[in-house]
Design a protein around this motif. Structure first.
Motif, PDB file in Angstrom:
ATOM      1  N   UNK A   1      10.247   2.084   5.612  1.00  0.00           N
ATOM      2  CA  UNK A   1      11.184   2.611   6.608  1.00  0.00           C
ATOM      3  C   UNK A   1      11.221   4.136   6.608  1.00  0.00           C
ATOM      4  N   UNK A   2      11.291   4.747   5.433  1.00  0.00           N
ATOM      5  CA  UNK A   2      11.420   6.204   5.383  1.00  0.00           C
ATOM      6  C   UNK A   2      10.093   6.921   5.634  1.00  0.00           C
TER       7      UNK A   2
ATOM      8  N   UNK B   1      13.184  -3.989  -2.489  1.00  0.00           N
ATOM      9  CA  UNK B   1      13.882  -3.043  -1.620  1.00  0.00           C
ATOM     10  C   UNK B   1      13.269  -1.648  -1.692  1.00  0.00           C
ATOM     11  N   UNK B   2      12.630  -1.316  -2.805  1.00  0.00           N
ATOM     12  CA  UNK B   2      11.913  -0.042  -2.908  1.00  0.00           C
ATOM     13  C   UNK B   2      10.742  -0.035  -1.919  1.00  0.00           C
ATOM     14  N   UNK B   3      10.005  -1.136  -1.872  1.00  0.00           N
ATOM     15  CA  UNK B   3       8.878  -1.231  -0.939  1.00  0.00           C
ATOM     16  C   UNK B   3       9.365  -1.163   0.507  1.00  0.00           C
TER      17      UNK B   3
ATOM     18  N   UNK C   1      26.530  -4.786   0.620  1.00  0.00           N
ATOM     19  CA  UNK C   1      25.929  -4.675   1.949  1.00  0.00           C
ATOM     20  C   UNK C   1      25.014  -3.458   2.022  1.00  0.00           C
ATOM     21  N   UNK C   2      25.513  -2.305   1.605  1.00  0.00           N
ATOM     22  CA  UNK C   2      24.705  -1.088   1.668  1.00  0.00           C
ATOM     23  C   UNK C   2      23.497  -1.155   0.734  1.00  0.00           C
ATOM     24  N   UNK C   3      23.671  -1.757  -0.433  1.00  0.00           N
ATOM     25  CA  UNK C   3      22.558  -1.838  -1.376  1.00  0.00           C
ATOM     26  C   UNK C   3      21.407  -2.699  -0.865  1.00  0.00           C
ATOM     27  N   UNK C   4      21.675  -3.576   0.110  1.00  0.00           N
ATOM     28  CA  UNK C   4      20.574  -4.329   0.715  1.00  0.00           C
ATOM     29  C   UNK C   4      19.606  -3.400   1.441  1.00  0.00           C
ATOM     30  N   UNK C   5      20.062  -2.218   1.812  1.00  0.00           N
ATOM     31  CA  UNK C   5      19.222  -1.264   2.547  1.00  0.00           C
ATOM     32  C   UNK C   5      18.616  -0.202   1.640  1.00  0.00           C
ATOM     33  N   UNK C   6      18.964  -0.213   0.363  1.00  0.00           N
ATOM     34  CA  UNK C   6      18.606   0.885  -0.533  1.00  0.00           C
ATOM     35  C   UNK C   6      17.615   0.435  -1.612  1.00  0.00           C
ATOM     36  N   UNK C   7      16.790   1.348  -2.127  1.00  0.00           N
ATOM     37  CA  UNK C   7      15.701   0.986  -3.056  1.00  0.00           C
ATOM     38  C   UNK C   7      16.154   0.773  -4.495  1.00  0.00           C
ATOM     39  N   UNK C   8      16.828  -0.353  -4.750  1.00  0.00           N
ATOM     40  CA  UNK C   8      17.348  -0.594  -6.106  1.00  0.00           C
ATOM     41  C   UNK C   8      16.448  -1.510  -6.939  1.00  0.00           C
ATOM     42  N   UNK C   9      15.488  -2.185  -6.301  1.00  0.00           N
ATOM     43  CA  UNK C   9      14.550  -3.032  -7.036  1.00  0.00           C
ATOM     44  C   UNK C   9      13.198  -2.952  -6.340  1.00  0.00           C
ATOM     45  N   UNK C  10      12.214  -3.644  -6.856  1.00  0.00           N
ATOM     46  CA  UNK C  10      10.848  -3.519  -6.338  1.00  0.00           C
ATOM     47  C   UNK C  10      10.760  -3.902  -4.859  1.00  0.00           C
TER      48      UNK C  10
ATOM     49  N   UNK D   1       0.840  -1.203   0.000  1.00  0.00           N
ATOM     50  CA  UNK D   1       0.000   0.000   0.000  1.00  0.00           C
ATOM     51  C   UNK D   1       0.874   1.251   0.000  1.00  0.00           C
ATOM     52  N   UNK D   2       1.915   1.278   0.837  1.00  0.00           N
ATOM     53  CA  UNK D   2       2.800   2.447   0.895  1.00  0.00           C
ATOM     54  C   UNK D   2       3.500   2.654  -0.436  1.00  0.00           C
ATOM     55  N   UNK D   3       4.040   1.584  -1.014  1.00  0.00           N
ATOM     56  CA  UNK D   3       4.784   1.710  -2.275  1.00  0.00           C
ATOM     57  C   UNK D   3       3.880   2.175  -3.410  1.00  0.00           C
ATOM     58  N   UNK D   4       2.646   1.729  -3.416  1.00  0.00           N
ATOM     59  CA  UNK D   4       1.727   2.060  -4.504  1.00  0.00           C
ATOM     60  C   UNK D   4       1.005   3.394  -4.288  1.00  0.00           C
TER      61      UNK D   4
END
Length: 197
Positions: free
Chosen positions: A106-107, A99-101, A88-97, A21-24
């Motif tokens: 989180x933000x 991790x974007x969700x 490691x850092x990219x696991x926390x960042x929105x690089x795909x659907x 819901x948040x992502x959409x």
């Protein structure tokens, strides 16, 4: 024989629905009703697990933190130090659907925590977890002699790394950067701080 219900699996299902819901639609659209509809539940059934929107949001964010932490602790790196820090850092960042969700959930707590002490506490946990990860990375690089020459303390360098990772994530979520741009900017910063990168 009565049906056995896996309550934890059902709570996780609801946390995933919050993320969708948040992502959409954005965090303002998260409600008991919208999340129940997303999960294919009735509002009454959802209220057996979470009685308020704040409880539902807090659980969803806690689950994001737990999932990301589990993925990071399970990583096995085989490439260069730069690649290991980057992965490691990219696991926390929105690089795909996915991790974007997760990043969207989180933000969302940056603003939610301003008006709700329970949600502010969850936001502090998220912030503290990310800073702890960055501090661990910087201290490990320092111990192994892999930090580029610097005059700052490891704590300050960790805060800078945290600011870069979170800042790039926020810019990606706001649509100011593509995933590729975000990764390129992260790589540029890691090249500056890792010796011989």
């Amino acid at each position: 024989m009565p049906k056995i219900v896996d309550h934890e699996a059902r709570r996780m299902e609801l946390a995933d629905a919050v993320g969708r819901v948040i992502a959409r639609d954005g965090v303002n659209e998260v409600s008991i009703r919208s999340v129940a509809a997303e999960a294919g539940w009735s509002s009454g059934a959802l209220r057996h697990y979470f009685t308020t929107r704040a409880e539902l949001l807090a659980f969803a964010c806690e689950q994001v933190i737990q999932r990301v932490t589990t993925r990071i602790t399970g990583m096995r790196h085989t490439g260069t130090v730069h690649q290991a820090v980057r992965e490691t850092l990219l696991e926390t960042m929105p690089i795909d659907a996915r991790r974007y969700a997760e990043a969207s959930v989180a933000f969302a707590f940056l603003t939610l925590g301003l008006s709700d002490p329970r949600l502010a506490e969850v936001q502090r946990i998220h912030f503290g977890s990310m800073y702890g990860l960055c501090l661990q990375i910087i201290e490990s690089l320092d111990t192994e002699g892999l930090l580029a020459p610097h005059a700052a303390s490891t704590e300050l360098l960790a805060r800078r790394l945290h600011a870069v990772a979170d800042g790039l994530s926020i810019q990606r979520l706001a649509g100011h950067l593509t995933s590729e741009d975000m990764i390129a900017q992260l790589d540029a910063y890691l090249t500056e701080i890792i010796r011989g990168a």
